[in-house]
Design a protein around this motif. Structure first.
Motif, short mmCIF file in Angstrom:
data_model
loop_
_atom_site.label_atom_id
_atom_site.label_comp_id
_atom_site.label_asym_id
_atom_site.label_seq_id
_atom_site.Cartn_x
_atom_site.Cartn_y
_atom_site.Cartn_z
N GLN B 308 0.83 -1.20 0.00
CA GLN B 308 0.00 0.00 0.00
C GLN B 308 0.87 1.25 0.00
OE1 GLN B 308 -2.52 -0.48 3.40
NE2 GLN B 308 -3.74 -2.12 2.48
N GLU B 311 2.15 1.75 -3.42
CA GLU B 311 1.11 2.26 -4.29
C GLU B 311 0.90 3.75 -4.04
OE1 GLU B 311 -0.29 1.06 -6.74
OE2 GLU B 311 -1.88 2.50 -7.13
N ARG B 314 3.70 5.54 -5.54
CA ARG B 314 3.58 5.61 -6.99
C ARG B 314 2.61 6.71 -7.40
NH1 ARG B 314 0.56 4.08 -11.03
NH2 ARG B 314 -1.06 3.37 -9.62
N GLN B 315 1.49 6.76 -6.67
CA GLN B 315 0.52 7.80 -6.98
C GLN B 315 1.12 9.18 -6.72
OE1 GLN B 315 -3.01 6.96 -4.78
NE2 GLN B 315 -3.47 5.09 -5.91
#
Lengths: 100, 577
Positions: B308, B311, B314-315
């Protein structure tokens, strides 16, 4: 037992009798055309050993400047002054002549 | 008068010893090698010291202890000492009591073997590098689930160094006490347990006389859940365990060990075999392949958190990229054509070299830009009219005036400022005389900045360049990229350092224009060194004013221009003024 001198020493070829060095045998440095003609700057004033270290990596080769420039440098080290132009032998020449 | 009896023990293949025991006090009074003397002493019933001394003297004088008759004498069951001092292995099979005890012992041993398992464990502290652990086949977990991120906790297995036949046996599985593993906890067999198709976990508290504490056992299996409790704690735990909640800890039954010899380690790699884990004493036990350690579960949870996090990162990276696109360099820039080969776009641009990395002149401070768009109308004075008539003649974009400030706080910025000044000087001149592109007018520049709808590759020519060298600011020396190093030469020379480090040696030689080894440098002095000898000074702060003329080509005007496209902004990207 007499002391032994390294091949980079000016006394390397000088003989000895019992406990005393014999008369010094000169170790001349040949005059070659590719020797660089260089004026001594403030950094190396009175420091031929420092120049020998920087150039050849061995400060014991300081005397080679005097051997290469016998007419210019006569009184080490105080004549190694700023502005005096000398010839610098190449390290390959020294390796060949001195054998180190 | 004592109640004495004779007890016979076989001490060898054909040797017997006869013990005279006090039946009331259950004590051994004397040992005889002769049965007659023993019977005589027992029949007398005198256990006084004098009688004992006399019997002993008589026994010594008697011959042997070796019976000619191999049949054992009758045995008195009532005087069998209870357990202590009896070595079962030496009891002959034809001794009914010994046989009874031996059978009971064998039954307990068989049950122990059925419920436990010897596991060979590598341990360099033991001779041979291995030892054996007796591990209950039905391993139970205690409170490992309640302690996250800890190793799996099991009831302590009983560890034996002795041969297996010397292991103390019990009728029920022996589970060691966690506080003192050397004391095995013997539990009575569970009775009055109703057999059901689906056994309901029932727990009860029992008192352990050896430990003087209370234990909680599973009434169905007789296995100890926990020990070393007080009565109150045990009862409270029973209430919790018997509560009809789904959180009742179900004892996990270990899967059969599939590895030959039960080796927990791989002999080659030294790693635990799959299905093995370490108990609270860091000893390997086999728990089956379906078992997932809490540490593994925590690791999986940690992996999910990390996923998480990745992620989210990455966002965030995507957001930062979008933000970077939005926040890209929007400073005003005046540059030459991309494929040009003049001014700073040549290999040896000289003092224009600082403009290469920035591809032109970047105005470091937001300049003042004056732009005027004009539409010419020819006025016509109409006769006998109250208004003047205007007839459209043409439209054009008037000159663009840029007033910019430049500063130089170090040699690098001074070099850049010098390059800017000289660029504007050069860009106002045509290619004349001995120039390469002989006869060409001053080059066209392109103005970019303030976003794609402000100045986007707008073609201009520099029509005027004004700058004033102020007298009230400091000036800084420009002219060499290594000016800073060379400026320190006098200081370094005065220091006359004797440091023998390689870096200083190289610097000293470089300052003396020498090469290591005394090699002759045949190259001529570079332009940089020449510039060092004749430095250029620029003000630390100055303002320049340039006048730009929009230079739209006739092809663009006649074939590409579309008012609607220009109005919606698309042609602003194409460089239309």
């Amino acid at each position: 037992m007499a002391a032994t001198y390294d091949s980079t020493s000016p006394y390397y070829t000088t003989g000895y009798s019992q406990f005393f060095l014999d008369t010094m045998t000169n170790r001349p440095i040949p005059f070659l055309n590719d020797d660089q003609f260089w004026p001594i700057n403030l950094t190396y004033q009175y420091r031929p050993d420092l120049l020998a270290f920087d150039l050849y990596g061995n400060s014991r080769l300081w005397w080679t400047f005097y051997q290469r420039n016998p007419n210019t440098l006569t009184r080490p080290p105080l004549d190694f002054a700023v502005g005096v132009q000398i010839y610098l032998p190449q390290i390959t020449t020294l390796q060949t002549v001195l054998g180190f | 008068m004592a109640n004495l009896a004779v007890q016979t023990r076989q001490t060898g293949p054909n040797e017997y010893a006869y013990f005279v025991v006090d039946v009331d006090q259950n004590l051994s009074i004397a040992t005889f090698a002769n049965l007659e003397l023993a019977n005589k002493f027992a029949a007398a019933g005198d256990d006084s010291d004098a009688a004992l001394l006399a019997a002993r003297q008589e026994n010594i004088n008697a011959t042997g202890g070796v019976r000619n008759n191999p049949q054992p004498p009758p045995f008195v069951p009532a005087v069998t000492p209870p357990g202590g001092g009896v070595t079962y292995e030496t009891i002959p099979k034809d001794d009914p009591v010994a046989k009874q005890l031996n059978d009971a012992n064998a039954a307990r041993e068989a049950e122990r073997v059925q419920n436990t398992r010897a596991v060979r464990v590598a341990d360099p502290n033991y001779e041979g590098g291995f030892r054996y652990e007796i591990v209950p086949k039905s391993q139970e977990r205690t409170s490992a689930n309640a302690v996250p991120n800890t190793a799996t906790t099991f009831t302590t297995p009983v560890i034996f160094d002795q041969p297996v036949n010397q292991v103390q046996n019990s009728a029920t599985p022996v589970l060691g006490n966690a506080e003192d593993p050397s004391i095995p906890l013997v539990l009575p067999p569970v009775t009055n347990v109703e057999t059901a198709a689906q056994p309901v976990p029932t727990y009860r508290a029992e008192y352990n006389a050896i430990q003087d504490s209370w234990v909680v056992v599973n009434a169905n299996t007789g296995q100890v859940l926990t020990s070393g409790l007080t009565e109150e704690q045990a009862n409270a735990l029973i209430v919790d365990e018997n509560a009809p909640t789904p959180n009742i800890p179900q004892p996990q039954v270990a899967a059969p060990n599939p590895y030959p010899g039960g080796l927990p380690y791989d002999e080659d790699s030294g790693l635990l075999n799959p299905g093995f884990t370490l108990n609270e004493r860091n000893e390997p036990v086999f728990v089956g392949f379906d078992f997932v350690e809490p540490a593994t579960q925590a690791s999986a949870e940690q992996s999910r958190i990390e996923a998480q996090t990745r992620e989210a990162q990455r966002q965030q990276t995507y957001i930062n990229q979008q933000r970077q696109i939005n926040n890209q360099d929007w400073r005003l820039r005046l540059s030459l054509a991309p494929q040009s080969n003049y001014l700073y776009n040549v290999p040896d641009a000289g003092i224009l070299d600082p403009l290469k990395p920035s591809n032109g002149v970047i105005f470091p401070y937001t300049p003042q830009i004056s732009t005027s768009y004009k539409a010419n109308y020819s006025p016509t004075d109409l006769t006998h009219s109250n208004y003047r008539g205007y007839f459209y003649q043409n439209s054009y974009t008037d000159s663009v005036t840029v007033t910019a400030t430049f500063t130089a706080q170090n040699t690098r910025e001074a070099n850049y400022l010098l390059a800017v000044i000289h660029f504007f000087r050069s860009v106002t001149k045509m290619f004349y005389g001995q120039s390469q592109n002989l006869g060409s007018p001053p080059p066209i520049c392109y103005l970019n900045g303030l976003g794609e709808y402000q100045f986007n590759k707008h073609p201009v020519v520099v029509s005027q360049f004004n700058y004033t060298l102020p007298s009230d600011v400091d000036y800084i020396r420009a002219g060499s990229s290594n000016n800073l190093q060379l400026n320190q030469n006098p200081l370094r020379d005065k220091q006359s350092t004797t440091t023998n480090s390689g870096l200083n040696s190289v610097l000293r030689l470089a300052n003396a224009f020498l090469k290591p080894g005394g090699a002759r440098d045949l190259r001529p002095p570079t332009s940089t060194l020449t510039r060092v000898n004749s430095p250029t000074y620029v003000p630390t702060r100055m303002e320049i004013v340039i006048t730009l003329l929009p230079m739209q080509s006739r092809t663009q005007v006649s074939q590409q221009f579309n008012l609607q496209t220009f109005a919606n902004g698309q042609q602003l990207k194409g460089g239309f003024w």
